[in-house]
Design a protein around this motif. Structure first.
Motif, PDB file in Angstrom:
ATOM      1  N   PHE A  16       0.829  -1.202   0.000  1.00  0.00           N
ATOM      2  CA  PHE A  16       0.000   0.000   0.000  1.00  0.00           C
ATOM      3  C   PHE A  16       0.867   1.256   0.000  1.00  0.00           C
ATOM      4  O   PHE A  16       0.537   2.238  -0.679  1.00  0.00           O
ATOM      5  CB  PHE A  16      -0.940   0.028   1.207  1.00  0.00           C
ATOM      6  CG  PHE A  16      -1.757   1.282   1.272  1.00  0.00           C
ATOM      7  CD1 PHE A  16      -2.860   1.449   0.450  1.00  0.00           C
ATOM      8  CD2 PHE A  16      -1.405   2.327   2.122  1.00  0.00           C
ATOM      9  CE1 PHE A  16      -3.602   2.624   0.473  1.00  0.00           C
ATOM     10  CE2 PHE A  16      -2.141   3.497   2.156  1.00  0.00           C
ATOM     11  CZ  PHE A  16      -3.241   3.652   1.329  1.00  0.00           C
ATOM     12  N   THR A  36      -9.323   7.222  -4.798  1.00  0.00           N
ATOM     13  CA  THR A  36      -9.011   5.868  -4.347  1.00  0.00           C
ATOM     14  C   THR A  36     -10.277   5.093  -4.001  1.00  0.00           C
ATOM     15  O   THR A  36     -11.373   5.652  -3.924  1.00  0.00           O
ATOM     16  CB  THR A  36      -8.111   5.898  -3.107  1.00  0.00           C
ATOM     17  OG1 THR A  36      -8.884   6.324  -1.965  1.00  0.00           O
ATOM     18  CG2 THR A  36      -6.935   6.837  -3.296  1.00  0.00           C
ATOM     19  N   LEU A  39     -10.461   3.528   2.118  1.00  0.00           N
ATOM     20  CA  LEU A  39      -9.281   3.236   2.925  1.00  0.00           C
ATOM     21  C   LEU A  39      -9.700   3.060   4.373  1.00  0.00           C
ATOM     22  O   LEU A  39     -10.605   3.752   4.857  1.00  0.00           O
ATOM     23  CB  LEU A  39      -8.276   4.386   2.835  1.00  0.00           C
ATOM     24  CG  LEU A  39      -7.875   4.852   1.431  1.00  0.00           C
ATOM     25  CD1 LEU A  39      -6.904   6.027   1.539  1.00  0.00           C
ATOM     26  CD2 LEU A  39      -7.267   3.719   0.621  1.00  0.00           C
ATOM     27  N   GLN A  43      -4.661   3.091   6.629  1.00  0.00           N
ATOM     28  CA  GLN A  43      -4.265   3.476   5.281  1.00  0.00           C
ATOM     29  C   GLN A  43      -4.397   4.987   5.075  1.00  0.00           C
ATOM     30  O   GLN A  43      -3.541   5.610   4.434  1.00  0.00           O
ATOM     31  CB  GLN A  43      -5.111   2.719   4.259  1.00  0.00           C
ATOM     32  CG  GLN A  43      -4.826   1.227   4.214  1.00  0.00           C
ATOM     33  CD  GLN A  43      -5.804   0.474   3.350  1.00  0.00           C
ATOM     34  OE1 GLN A  43      -7.005   0.794   3.302  1.00  0.00           O
ATOM     35  NE2 GLN A  43      -5.329  -0.553   2.655  1.00  0.00           N
ATOM     36  N   GLY A 121     -12.553  -2.956  -0.809  1.00  0.00           N
ATOM     37  CA  GLY A 121     -12.231  -1.556  -1.046  1.00  0.00           C
ATOM     38  C   GLY A 121     -13.350  -0.754  -1.681  1.00  0.00           C
ATOM     39  O   GLY A 121     -13.300   0.483  -1.690  1.00  0.00           O
TER      40      GLY A 121
END
Length: 260
Positions: A16, A36, A39, A43, A121
């Motif tokens: 990551f 993205t 997270l 993260q 995710g």
């Protein structure tokens, strides 16, 4: 990215860290905008640390509500205004048919969604409510879930896609526990919380299935602190709420909240 940055992170986080560093480098050098997947807090912390090292980049984090745990990040050159950018967040409203929805829990909803082949995710926070569930999802998969999610833990369900502004947030329920422990070691407190022997709690910790504040923690003697969030795969999560001094016999009073 300088190789010494890896010393700050667990080896499991290296993949990551490399991806995050690439996103930041692309935003700075090539003026790319990167949205993205969701997270986790660890993260997001790593991304913030890396972004702070580059003055030409800034980020925005959003998970749909003020206290979201899982958030999407928008990474951009520093001259871009991110306040009005679309974070592509949708709400999947899930309503079980009949009156058995009270039997469904967070894990039931998550298991059914992931069972459709969806990556973790793409899913944000899951809010199990009194009459169903509101799940924050990436807008790009919302229609797929709406069409294909028809059952949760053997119960038929109906779904609806809602704008993120209509998200209903569930307040986590904590089972309060007051402990007196010989030390603040991770294995000692965790064994009391989960009602397991010290030898049994060592197995998941040493196997890398324990996280403290979303960071992998393999050291059983790690000293916990007030405010720490601990999760052990397969056993659940708890939070250290208070450190309340030492008894006359030299034991520590600790108050924890176990998520139920």
């Amino acid at each position: 990215m300088q190789s010494n940055i890896y010393h700050h992170f667990h080896p499991d986080e290296r993949e990551f860290v490399e991806r995050a560093a690439e996103w930041i480098d692309n935003a700075a050098r090539y003026h790319e905008l990167k949205l993205t997947d969701f997270l986790d807090p660890r993260q997001a912390y790593i991304l913030n640390i890396l972004a702070a090292r580059n003055l030409d980049v800034h980020i925005r984090l959003d998970g749909g509500s003020e206290h979201s745990e899982r958030k999407r990040a928008l990474i951009a050159p520093d001259y871009m205004d991110l306040d009005n950018e679309d974070m592509n967040l949708s709400v999947l409203s899930i309503t079980p048919e009949g009156r058995k929805f009270a039997d469904l829990e967070h894990g039931d909803y998550m298991g059914s969604i992931l069972g459709l082949g969806i990556k973790r995710g793409k899913i944000g926070d899951i809010h199990a409510l009194a009459d169903g569930c509101h799940t924050v999802v990436s807008s790009e998969i919302a229609s797929y879930l709406h069409l294909n999610l028809t059952q949760v833990h053997r119960l038929h369900v109906m779904t609806e896609i809602l704008p993120i502004a209509e998200l209903q947030v569930a307040t986590p329920e904590l089972q309060s526990m007051e402990l007196t422990v010989a030390s603040l070691r991770l294995d000692g407190i965790a064994s009391d919380v989960y009602r397991l022997s010290r030898s049994k709690i060592l197995v998941p910790i040493k196997a890398g299935r324990c996280r403290v504040n979303w960071k992998v923690e393999e050291n059983p003697s790690h000293a916990l602190q007030q405010g720490d969030m601990i999760s052990i795969q397969g056993l659940g999560r708890f939070k250290v709420l208070e450190m309340d001094g030492i008894t006359k016999k030299g034991r520590y009073r600790v108050k924890v909240g176990k998520f139920v």
